[in-house]
Design a protein around this motif. Structure first.
Motif, PDB file in Angstrom:
ATOM      1  N   TRP A  50       0.835  -1.205   0.000  1.00  0.00           N
ATOM      2  CA  TRP A  50       0.000   0.000   0.000  1.00  0.00           C
ATOM      3  C   TRP A  50       0.867   1.251   0.000  1.00  0.00           C
ATOM      4  CZ3 TRP A  50      -4.630   0.581  -1.592  1.00  0.00           C
ATOM      5  CH2 TRP A  50      -5.613  -0.388  -1.383  1.00  0.00           C
ATOM      6  N   ILE A  51       1.901   1.260   0.831  1.00  0.00           N
ATOM      7  CA  ILE A  51       2.778   2.430   0.907  1.00  0.00           C
ATOM      8  C   ILE A  51       3.468   2.663  -0.434  1.00  0.00           C
ATOM      9  CG2 ILE A  51       4.905   3.312   1.963  1.00  0.00           C
ATOM     10  CD1 ILE A  51       3.910   2.017   4.614  1.00  0.00           C
ATOM     11  N   ALA A  52       3.990   1.598  -1.034  1.00  0.00           N
ATOM     12  CA  ALA A  52       4.641   1.732  -2.344  1.00  0.00           C
ATOM     13  C   ALA A  52       3.658   2.278  -3.379  1.00  0.00           C
ATOM     14  CB  ALA A  52       5.204   0.385  -2.791  1.00  0.00           C
ATOM     15  N   PHE A  53       2.452   1.767  -3.368  1.00  0.00           N
ATOM     16  CA  PHE A  53       1.418   2.206  -4.302  1.00  0.00           C
ATOM     17  C   PHE A  53       1.108   3.695  -4.111  1.00  0.00           C
ATOM     18  CE2 PHE A  53      -3.150   2.901  -5.097  1.00  0.00           C
ATOM     19  CZ  PHE A  53      -3.249   2.508  -6.429  1.00  0.00           C
ATOM     20  N   LEU A  54       0.915   4.095  -2.876  1.00  0.00           N
ATOM     21  CA  LEU A  54       0.555   5.488  -2.585  1.00  0.00           C
ATOM     22  C   LEU A  54       1.703   6.458  -2.845  1.00  0.00           C
ATOM     23  CD1 LEU A  54      -1.586   4.916   0.624  1.00  0.00           C
ATOM     24  CD2 LEU A  54      -2.399   5.520  -1.670  1.00  0.00           C
ATOM     25  N   GLN A  55       2.939   5.963  -2.774  1.00  0.00           N
ATOM     26  CA  GLN A  55       4.093   6.809  -3.050  1.00  0.00           C
ATOM     27  C   GLN A  55       4.421   6.872  -4.542  1.00  0.00           C
ATOM     28  OE1 GLN A  55       7.178   5.119  -0.541  1.00  0.00           O
ATOM     29  NE2 GLN A  55       6.589   6.404   1.179  1.00  0.00           N
ATOM     30  N   GLY A  56       3.683   6.094  -5.342  1.00  0.00           N
ATOM     31  CA  GLY A  56       3.921   6.093  -6.782  1.00  0.00           C
ATOM     32  C   GLY A  56       5.106   5.253  -7.207  1.00  0.00           C
ATOM     33  N   THR A  80      -5.704  -0.358  10.108  1.00  0.00           N
ATOM     34  CA  THR A  80      -5.243   0.341  11.304  1.00  0.00           C
ATOM     35  C   THR A  80      -3.845   0.906  11.096  1.00  0.00           C
ATOM     36  OG1 THR A  80      -6.588  -1.098  12.702  1.00  0.00           O
ATOM     37  CG2 THR A  80      -4.799   0.096  13.784  1.00  0.00           C
ATOM     38  N   GLU A  81      -2.953   0.100  10.530  1.00  0.00           N
ATOM     39  CA  GLU A  81      -1.593   0.584  10.262  1.00  0.00           C
ATOM     40  C   GLU A  81      -1.614   1.777   9.313  1.00  0.00           C
ATOM     41  OE1 GLU A  81       1.157  -3.408  10.834  1.00  0.00           O
ATOM     42  OE2 GLU A  81       0.372  -2.987   8.833  1.00  0.00           O
ATOM     43  N   MET A  82      -2.392   1.682   8.252  1.00  0.00           N
ATOM     44  CA  MET A  82      -2.431   2.759   7.258  1.00  0.00           C
ATOM     45  C   MET A  82      -3.036   4.036   7.842  1.00  0.00           C
ATOM     46  SD  MET A  82      -0.871   1.623   4.652  1.00  0.00           S
ATOM     47  CE  MET A  82      -1.232   3.020   3.582  1.00  0.00           C
ATOM     48  N   LEU A  83      -4.121   3.906   8.572  1.00  0.00           N
ATOM     49  CA  LEU A  83      -4.778   5.083   9.140  1.00  0.00           C
ATOM     50  C   LEU A  83      -3.960   5.715  10.260  1.00  0.00           C
ATOM     51  CD1 LEU A  83      -8.517   3.953   9.218  1.00  0.00           C
ATOM     52  CD2 LEU A  83      -7.341   5.331   7.474  1.00  0.00           C
ATOM     53  N   SER A 129      -6.585  12.915   4.064  1.00  0.00           N
ATOM     54  CA  SER A 129      -7.919  12.475   4.488  1.00  0.00           C
ATOM     55  C   SER A 129      -8.681  11.778   3.372  1.00  0.00           C
ATOM     56  CB  SER A 129      -8.725  13.648   5.045  1.00  0.00           C
ATOM     57  OG  SER A 129      -8.873  14.645   4.065  1.00  0.00           O
ATOM     58  N   ASP A 130      -8.488  12.191   2.113  1.00  0.00           N
ATOM     59  CA  ASP A 130      -9.195  11.521   1.019  1.00  0.00           C
ATOM     60  C   ASP A 130      -8.690  10.092   0.822  1.00  0.00           C
ATOM     61  OD1 ASP A 130      -6.763  12.669   0.054  1.00  0.00           O
ATOM     62  OD2 ASP A 130      -7.486  12.541  -2.016  1.00  0.00           O
ATOM     63  N   VAL A 131      -7.389   9.872   1.039  1.00  0.00           N
ATOM     64  CA  VAL A 131      -6.840   8.522   0.949  1.00  0.00           C
ATOM     65  C   VAL A 131      -7.359   7.679   2.113  1.00  0.00           C
ATOM     66  CG1 VAL A 131      -4.715   7.142   0.989  1.00  0.00           C
ATOM     67  CG2 VAL A 131      -4.796   9.288  -0.314  1.00  0.00           C
ATOM     68  N   GLN A 161     -10.140   8.021   3.634  1.00  0.00           N
ATOM     69  CA  GLN A 161     -11.550   7.729   3.334  1.00  0.00           C
ATOM     70  C   GLN A 161     -11.662   6.579   2.336  1.00  0.00           C
ATOM     71  OE1 GLN A 161     -14.259   9.036   4.766  1.00  0.00           O
ATOM     72  NE2 GLN A 161     -15.589   7.737   3.541  1.00  0.00           N
ATOM     73  N   THR A 162     -10.854   6.636   1.277  1.00  0.00           N
ATOM     74  CA  THR A 162     -10.886   5.589   0.248  1.00  0.00           C
ATOM     75  C   THR A 162     -10.500   4.239   0.837  1.00  0.00           C
ATOM     76  OG1 THR A 162     -10.401   7.185  -1.497  1.00  0.00           O
ATOM     77  CG2 THR A 162      -9.926   4.870  -1.979  1.00  0.00           C
ATOM     78  N   LEU A 163      -9.445   4.206   1.634  1.00  0.00           N
ATOM     79  CA  LEU A 163      -9.025   2.951   2.260  1.00  0.00           C
ATOM     80  C   LEU A 163     -10.110   2.418   3.187  1.00  0.00           C
ATOM     81  CD1 LEU A 163      -5.302   3.789   3.125  1.00  0.00           C
ATOM     82  CD2 LEU A 163      -6.123   2.314   1.277  1.00  0.00           C
ATOM     83  N   SER A 164     -10.763   3.308   3.911  1.00  0.00           N
ATOM     84  CA  SER A 164     -11.803   2.914   4.861  1.00  0.00           C
ATOM     85  C   SER A 164     -13.042   2.362   4.172  1.00  0.00           C
ATOM     86  CB  SER A 164     -12.193   4.101   5.740  1.00  0.00           C
ATOM     87  OG  SER A 164     -11.095   4.505   6.521  1.00  0.00           O
ATOM     88  N   GLU A 165     -13.226   2.699   2.916  1.00  0.00           N
ATOM     89  CA  GLU A 165     -14.403   2.242   2.172  1.00  0.00           C
ATOM     90  C   GLU A 165     -14.216   0.866   1.534  1.00  0.00           C
ATOM     91  OE1 GLU A 165     -15.139   5.493  -0.502  1.00  0.00           O
ATOM     92  OE2 GLU A 165     -16.030   6.727   1.089  1.00  0.00           O
TER      93      GLU A 165
END
Length: 130
Positions: free
Chosen positions: A9-15, A41-44, A51-53, A55-59
């Protein structure tokens, strides 16, 4: 369906690039990603997570925890520790969630290999763990 570990997830979000990131991108487009509660939990917990990320992860649909989960996770961790392998609590909980649902875990973290060897966790390995 796949589950995704924090490392990917971190790699993905960092591009970052990599087969795991590409697989995650496709799985998200196809709505084939289940969120592991511990990973959420780790990501949040990231203080700089937009906050938009969050929200997306939480959904994303969560993997449900079934009866006996905590005991099975403890047994899994004990099995890995008995082999003198690293078995962080969070990793054991993530691994057990995937084992219970019989879904593969996409990760860059090599430590999950011990859970695969001990209990048949199905791993999809990213570049850092190769």
């Amino acid at each position: 369906m796949i589950a995704v570990d924090t490392s990917t997830w971190i790699a993905f979000l960092q591009g970052d690039g990599g087969e795991d990131v590409d697989l995650l991108d496709r799985a998200l487009q196809d709505r084939q990603v289940l969120m592991v509660p511990v990973v959420l939990t780790e990501m949040l917990s990231g203080p700089r997570l937009p906050s938009d990320v969050a929200q997306t992860l939480s959904e994303l649909p969560l993997i449900e925890i079934g009866p006996g989960y905590w005991q099975r996770a403890a047994e899994l961790r004990a099995k890995v520790l008995a082999k003198r392998r690293k078995a962080r609590l969070g990793d054991a909980l993530i691994a057990q969630s995937c084992i219970d649902r019989r879904i593969p875990l996409l990760t860059r973290d090599r430590d999950f290999r011990s859970f695969a060897a001990a209990a048949g966790l199905d791993l999809l390995i990213g570049p850092a763990a190769a």
